[in-house]
Design an enzyme around this catalytic site. Structure first.
Site, mmCIF file in Angstrom:
data_model
loop_
_atom_site.group_PDB
_atom_site.id
_atom_site.type_symbol
_atom_site.label_atom_id
_atom_site.label_comp_id
_atom_site.label_asym_id
_atom_site.label_seq_id
_atom_site.Cartn_x
_atom_site.Cartn_y
_atom_site.Cartn_z
ATOM 1 N N LYS A 279 0.829 -1.213 0.000
ATOM 2 C CA LYS A 279 0.000 0.000 0.000
ATOM 3 C C LYS A 279 0.863 1.262 0.000
ATOM 4 O O LYS A 279 2.057 1.223 0.257
ATOM 5 C CB LYS A 279 -0.996 -0.041 1.169
ATOM 6 C CG LYS A 279 -2.122 -1.040 0.834
ATOM 7 C CD LYS A 279 -3.265 -1.057 1.818
ATOM 8 C CE LYS A 279 -4.309 -2.060 1.292
ATOM 9 N NZ LYS A 279 -5.359 -2.344 2.268
ATOM 10 N N ARG A 314 -3.342 -10.324 4.685
ATOM 11 C CA ARG A 314 -3.672 -10.333 3.249
ATOM 12 C C ARG A 314 -2.465 -9.797 2.495
ATOM 13 O O ARG A 314 -2.127 -8.624 2.632
ATOM 14 C CB ARG A 314 -4.914 -9.461 3.023
ATOM 15 C CG ARG A 314 -5.414 -9.435 1.600
ATOM 16 C CD ARG A 314 -6.649 -8.525 1.503
ATOM 17 N NE ARG A 314 -7.200 -8.530 0.157
ATOM 18 C CZ ARG A 314 -6.734 -7.778 -0.838
ATOM 19 N NH1 ARG A 314 -5.711 -6.968 -0.634
ATOM 20 N NH2 ARG A 314 -7.290 -7.847 -2.034
HETATM 21 N N1 HH2 Z 1 -7.252 -4.089 0.505
HETATM 22 C C1 HH2 Z 1 -7.500 -4.094 -0.825
HETATM 23 C C2 HH2 Z 1 -8.542 -4.853 -1.348
HETATM 24 N N2 HH2 Z 1 -9.306 -5.631 -0.544
HETATM 25 N N3 HH2 Z 1 -9.830 -6.443 1.613
HETATM 26 C C3 HH2 Z 1 -9.606 -6.450 2.929
HETATM 27 N N4 HH2 Z 1 -10.376 -7.207 3.743
HETATM 28 N N5 HH2 Z 1 -8.612 -5.693 3.488
HETATM 29 C C4 HH2 Z 1 -7.794 -4.908 2.744
HETATM 30 O O1 HH2 Z 1 -6.909 -4.226 3.319
HETATM 31 C C5 HH2 Z 1 -8.022 -4.862 1.326
HETATM 32 C C6 HH2 Z 1 -9.064 -5.666 0.790
HETATM 33 C C7 HH2 Z 1 -6.667 -3.240 -1.750
HETATM 34 O O2 HH2 Z 1 -5.577 -3.956 -2.242
HETATM 35 P P1 HH2 Z 1 -5.508 -4.707 -3.673
HETATM 36 O O3 HH2 Z 1 -6.549 -5.765 -3.752
HETATM 37 O O4 HH2 Z 1 -4.137 -5.166 -3.872
HETATM 38 O O5 HH2 Z 1 -5.756 -3.582 -4.748
HETATM 39 P P2 HH2 Z 1 -6.989 -3.137 -5.625
HETATM 40 O O6 HH2 Z 1 -8.093 -2.749 -4.689
HETATM 41 O O7 HH2 Z 1 -6.460 -1.994 -6.447
HETATM 42 O O8 HH2 Z 1 -7.401 -4.307 -6.482
#
Ligand code: HH2
Length: 338
Positions: A279, A314
């Protein structure tokens, strides 16, 4: 004046005989930090923690979709999107997504989190049919074959229903049931475990000047409110995971304030999921503008989460985090099995 009690977790080998185990996990505590909205924090012995909070802090957390939570578990991230902030466009064909899913499991993921809509700051919403087309065929191809439960990262009940139908077992709702009321009904009806994440605002606008009175206590209270709403909708407490939502409507200072006192969230009595992987704050502090370069910082913060008793991490980089976690677990003395 409401007081909040944050257990001060330790993994030190010199564990006093009267110490209590935090959440049936790998840390122990004898003291708590009492926090209020007006006064300075105070360190108090555990005998001063109210009985209901002590009960919530010490109760072992039930397994989620067959995954025991008495040791830290890794949730591998698989975004089947063109625009996710760190892996967008890398796994957006079914073939590439399946190969990455299999790699994550081989490297040690305990759960696979599959998403078809980016929730990065500023992201545009994705129509339901597109989100289903991205995720469901991959879930169907993997389900029953990879040996770990699949969670569907979506805010939409229609997508979640289709994913469960294809073999997903866990729901991951970054809106904590606020985006689509159908999610609560679906979780209650199917008994599927669900992660409720704190977010202020929606992804499109959440990064525009987020404000809190007291970010730690506000996020705690809002998660407590979401937990009550989920229970009122008929979702069983044993099926609920909570997540402070690092980076969702939070500045760098907000994120750091939450991360420094994460163990407060155990007082809610549910397993806690922590998502910090790659992040923005890791890029800012770690001088890594490109998300691909943020693995070492992500691992460091993940291990800090483990020291605070976070049950589910995660992460994108399973192999590296797994190695770090194995060593961390070995030297902190609670077995080498994690
Ligand atoms: N962060 C992201 C997406 N889903 N779910 C939970 N429970 N907690 C988190 O911190 C979280 C999440 C954001 O990260 P990422 O999936 O890598 O990116 P994007 O939203 O751009 O697909």
């Amino acid at each position: 004046m409401t007081a909040y009690y944050r257990p001060i977790p330790s993994q030190d080998a010199a564990r006093p005989a009267h110490a209590l185990t935090l959440a049936g996990g790998w840390t122990w505590f004898t003291q708590a930090e009492r926090l209020t909205r007006s006064g300075p924090p105070a360190i108090v012995p555990m005998t001063e923690i109210p009985a209901d909070i002590l009960h919530a802090l010490t109760g072992p957390r039930p397994a989620i979709a067959g995954t025991a939570l008495d040791a830290p578990r890794l949730m591998g991230v698989l975004n089947i999107t063109p625009d996710s902030f760190s892996d967008g466009g890398r796994f957006d064909t079914a073939k590439a997504a399946r190969a990455q899913a299999e790699a994550l499991v081989t490297e040690g993921a305990d759960i696979l989190d599959i998403g078809g809509e980016s929730t990065r700051p500023g992201a545009d919403p994705v129509p339901v049919d597109i989100e289903i087309d991205r995720t469901v065929p991959v879930i169907a191809a993997l389900s029953g074959k990879i040996g770990v439960p699949i969670s569907i990262d979506t805010r939409k009940a229609q997508v979640a229903r289709a994913a469960l139908g294809a073999g997903a077992q866990i729901l991951n709702d970054v809106s904590a049931l606020t985006h689509d009321p159908g999610m609560a009904t679906l979780a209650a009806d199917t008994n599927a475990p669900i992660c409720l994440m704190h977010a202020q605002g929606d992804p499109k606008t959440m990064h525009q000047d987020p404000r809190y009175g007291n970010v730690l206590l506000d996020v705690y209270d809002q998660l407590a409110e979401r937990l009550r709403a989920a229970l009122a909708a008929g979702i069983h407490r044993d099926r609920i995971i909570l997540d402070p939502g690092i980076g969702f409507g939070k500045t760098l200072d907000h994120n750091l304030t939450l991360l420094r006192r994460l163990s407060l969230f155990h007082a809610l009595g549910c397993p806690i999921l922590l998502g910090v992987s790659r992040k923005r704050f890791i890029g800012t502090i770690g001088n890594a503008p490109d998300p691909q370069d943020r693995m070492p910082g992500s691992v460091a913060v993940a291990l800090h989460g483990v020291s605070q008793g976070m049950q589910i991490l995660r992460v994108h980089d399973i192999k590296e985090t797994k190695q770090a976690l194995s060593l961390y677990r070995a030297v902190t003395g609670k077995g080498t099995e994690a």
